[in-house]
Design an enzyme around this catalytic site. Structure first.
Site, PDB file in Angstrom:
ATOM      1  N   ARG A   1      10.990   3.984   3.478  1.00 40.80           N
ATOM      2  CA  ARG A   1      10.664   2.994   4.520  1.00 40.80           C
ATOM      3  C   ARG A   1      11.932   2.233   4.854  1.00 40.80           C
ATOM      4  O   ARG A   1      12.697   1.851   3.960  1.00 40.80           O
ATOM      5  CB  ARG A   1       9.594   2.028   4.047  1.00 40.80           C
ATOM      6  CG  ARG A   1       9.395   0.874   5.031  1.00 40.80           C
ATOM      7  CD  ARG A   1       8.196   0.041   4.735  1.00 40.80           C
ATOM      8  NE  ARG A   1       6.968   0.762   5.010  1.00 40.80           N
ATOM      9  CZ  ARG A   1       5.754   0.223   4.954  1.00 40.80           C
ATOM     10  NH1 ARG A   1       5.627  -1.050   4.628  1.00 40.80           N
ATOM     11  NH2 ARG A   1       4.680   0.929   5.213  1.00 40.80           N
TER      12      ARG A   1
ATOM     13  N   ARG B   1       0.796  -1.221   0.000  1.00 40.05           N
ATOM     14  CA  ARG B   1       0.000   0.000   0.000  1.00 40.05           C
ATOM     15  C   ARG B   1       0.834   1.280   0.000  1.00 40.05           C
ATOM     16  O   ARG B   1       0.579   2.193  -0.788  1.00 40.05           O
ATOM     17  CB  ARG B   1      -0.912   0.065   1.251  1.00 40.05           C
ATOM     18  CG  ARG B   1      -2.210  -0.653   1.126  1.00 40.05           C
ATOM     19  CD  ARG B   1      -2.569  -1.252   2.458  1.00 40.05           C
ATOM     20  NE  ARG B   1      -1.582  -2.261   2.776  1.00 40.05           N
ATOM     21  CZ  ARG B   1      -1.686  -3.531   2.365  1.00 40.05           C
ATOM     22  NH1 ARG B   1      -2.735  -3.922   1.725  1.00 40.05           N
ATOM     23  NH2 ARG B   1      -0.734  -4.398   2.638  1.00 40.05           N
ATOM     24  N   THR B   2       1.789   1.356   0.901  1.00 40.52           N
ATOM     25  CA  THR B   2       2.450   2.655   1.083  1.00 40.52           C
ATOM     26  C   THR B   2       3.250   3.016  -0.161  1.00 40.52           C
ATOM     27  O   THR B   2       3.142   4.130  -0.679  1.00 40.52           O
ATOM     28  CB  THR B   2       3.348   2.621   2.339  1.00 40.52           C
ATOM     29  OG1 THR B   2       2.583   2.089   3.418  1.00 40.52           O
ATOM     30  CG2 THR B   2       3.827   4.010   2.692  1.00 40.52           C
TER      31      THR B   2
ATOM     32  N   HIS C   1       4.590   5.776  11.624  1.00 41.70           N
ATOM     33  CA  HIS C   1       4.167   5.636  10.225  1.00 41.70           C
ATOM     34  C   HIS C   1       3.172   6.777   9.958  1.00 41.70           C
ATOM     35  O   HIS C   1       1.965   6.564   9.864  1.00 41.70           O
ATOM     36  CB  HIS C   1       3.512   4.257  10.061  1.00 41.70           C
ATOM     37  CG  HIS C   1       3.246   3.847   8.648  1.00 41.70           C
ATOM     38  ND1 HIS C   1       3.371   4.690   7.559  1.00 41.70           N
ATOM     39  CD2 HIS C   1       2.824   2.649   8.143  1.00 41.70           C
ATOM     40  CE1 HIS C   1       3.058   4.026   6.458  1.00 41.70           C
ATOM     41  NE2 HIS C   1       2.725   2.796   6.785  1.00 41.70           N
TER      42      HIS C   1
ATOM     43  N   LYS D   1      25.813  -2.889  -0.406  1.00 46.00           N
ATOM     44  CA  LYS D   1      27.289  -2.828  -0.386  1.00 46.00           C
ATOM     45  C   LYS D   1      27.791  -2.063   0.833  1.00 46.00           C
ATOM     46  O   LYS D   1      28.973  -1.767   0.952  1.00 46.00           O
ATOM     47  CB  LYS D   1      27.794  -2.117  -1.647  1.00 46.00           C
ATOM     48  CG  LYS D   1      27.339  -2.746  -2.949  1.00 46.00           C
ATOM     49  CD  LYS D   1      27.831  -1.886  -4.123  1.00 46.00           C
ATOM     50  CE  LYS D   1      26.973  -2.060  -5.336  1.00 46.00           C
ATOM     51  NZ  LYS D   1      27.133  -0.948  -6.285  1.00 46.00           N
TER      52      LYS D   1
END
Ligand code: CP
Length: 311
Positions: A102, A52-53, A130, A81
Site C-alpha cells: 500500500r 483491515r487490508t 484497491h 532515507k
C-alpha cells in the site's frame, strides 16, 4: 516479469469466479489449506495506514501455513532515507515470495511490480484503485444476493477519491444487467476516466444524484464510503463535505427489505452504529470475506492449491 495484480482488469472474469470458488472452498474446508503455503513468506509493505487490508493479508498467510515480513509506515523503512519504490521492491524480492503493498502515490504498485522478481499485489495506491477490497466486495455480493449481475448498485459518498469505488465499478461493469446509481456531492463525483472506461464504453446505464433518499428505495446494494480526508487539499472543504450522507435506521425504512448495505471501512460517520443491528448491514461480513479472498489470491499467484500442491 512475474504476474502481479495492480488493478481489477488484471484478472479475467473467469479468474474472479475461480477466486470466489476457492474462497468458498477455504470457508468450507479450512484445514485442507492449513499448510498450503508452508515455507512461503509474504511481505506486507504498508506506507499508508491500514487495519483491515494489512491484517487480513497477514492473517491469510498465517492461515495458509506461511510466514509474514512487515513494514508498517514509511518512517520505519529505508523509504525514509529516500530509497525508491523500485529499489525497495527489488530488495524485498530477495526475502519474500510475494509482496502486498500500500502506498499513498497512484502508480506506486505498478512501479514496484516492474522491479520485483516476485508477485506484487496492490493493496491500495493513492486515490487510484484497491483491487483486493473489490475481491472482498464481490464475494460479499455473491454470497448475499446469489449473483453479480442484474443488480441496481448505489455508490454513495466520496466517489472521487474513494479508490474502492473505482475498482468496484471496474469489476462489476463486466457483469450483465447492472445499473449504477452514483450518489455524491457535486465536488466528489466519480472521475470521468472511470465513467468513460468502465461505464460509457460498455453502455452501462448509470444515473448521478446528490440525494440518497430520492433513490434508496431502488437499490439492491448500497455501498457507502468515507470522505477521504487525507486526499483533500484543504481542511475547509473536507469539513463541509464529510457528513454529506449519514445512513440511519430511519433512512433505511425507505429501503428494500433485501438491501445489502456495504462499506469498505473504516467508517467515520457515514453509517450510524445503530444500523449495525439491521440484518441488511453487511460491512463486517465484507471484512471477513476479504481475508478469504486474499487467501485465494495468494494461492493463485504462488501457483499453489489445498495441501500445498502446485496447480
Ligand atoms: N478497507 C480498507 O482498505 O481498510 P484499511 O484501510 O483498514 O486497510
Amino acid at each position: 516479469m512475474v504476474r502481479s495484480i495492480i488493478d481489477v482488469p488484471d484478472l479475467t472474469p473467469a479468474e474472479l469466479d475461480a477466486l470466489m470458488d476457492t474462497a468458498e472452498d477455504i470457508i468450507a474446508r479450512p484445514d485442507d489449506y492449513a499448510d498450503a503455503c508452508r515455507r512461503k513468506k509474504l511481505a506486507t509493505l504498508f506506507f499508508e495506514p491500514s487495519t483491515r487490508t494489512r491484517l487480513s493479508f497477514e492473517a491469510a498467510m498465517y492461515e495458509l501455513g506461511g510466514n509474514v515480513l512487515s513494514v508498517t509506515g514509511a518512517g520505519t523503512s529505508s523509504a525514509a532515507k529516500g530509497e525508491s519504490v523500485a529499489d525497495t521492491a527489488k530488495t524485498v524480492s530477495c526475502y519474500a515470495d510475494i509482496i502486498a503493498m500500500r502506498h499513498p502515490k497512484e502508480g506506486a504498485a505498478l512501479v514496484a511490480a516492474r522491479s520485483a522478481s516476485v508477485p506484487v499485489i496492490n493493496a491500495g495506491d493513492g486515490g487510484h484503485c484497491h483491487p483486493t477490497q473489490t475481491l472482498a466486495d464481490l464475494l460479499t455480493i455473491r454470497r448475499e444476493k446469489g449473483r453479480l449481475g442484474n443488480l441496481t448498485v448505489g455508490l454513495c459518498g466520496d466517489l472521487k477519491f474513494g479508490r474502492t469505488v473505482h475498482s468496484l465499478i471496474n469489476a462489476m461493469s463486466r457483469y450483465e444487467g447492472l445499473k449504477f446509481v452514483l450518489i455524491s456531492p457535486e465536488e466528489l463525483k466519480v472521475p470521468s476516466y472511470v465513467k468513460n472506461e468502465a461505464l460509457k464504453k460498455k453502455a452501462i446505464p448509470y444515473t448521478q444524484t446528490t440525494d440518497l433518499m430520492d433513490v434508496i428505495g431502488e437499490l439492491d446494494i448500497l455501498y457507502m464510503t468515507r470522505v477521504q480526508r487525507e486526499r483533500f487539499f484543504n481542511e475547509e472543504d473536507y469539513l463541509r463535505l464529510r457528513d454529506s450522507y449519514i445512513l440511519t435506521p430511519e433512512k433505511l425504512k425507505k429501503a428494500r427489505e433485501d438491501l445489502c448495505v456495504m462499506h469498505p471501512l473504516p467508517r467515520v460517520n457515514e453509517i450510524s452504529v445503530a444500523v449495525d443491528e439491521d440484518p441488511r448491514a453487511c460491512y463486517f461480513k465484507q471484512v471477513l470475506n476479504g481475508k478469504y479472498m486474499r487467501m485465494a489470491l495468494i494461492l493463485m499467484l504462488l501457483g499453489l492449491k489445498a495441501g500445498g500442491d502446485r496447480v
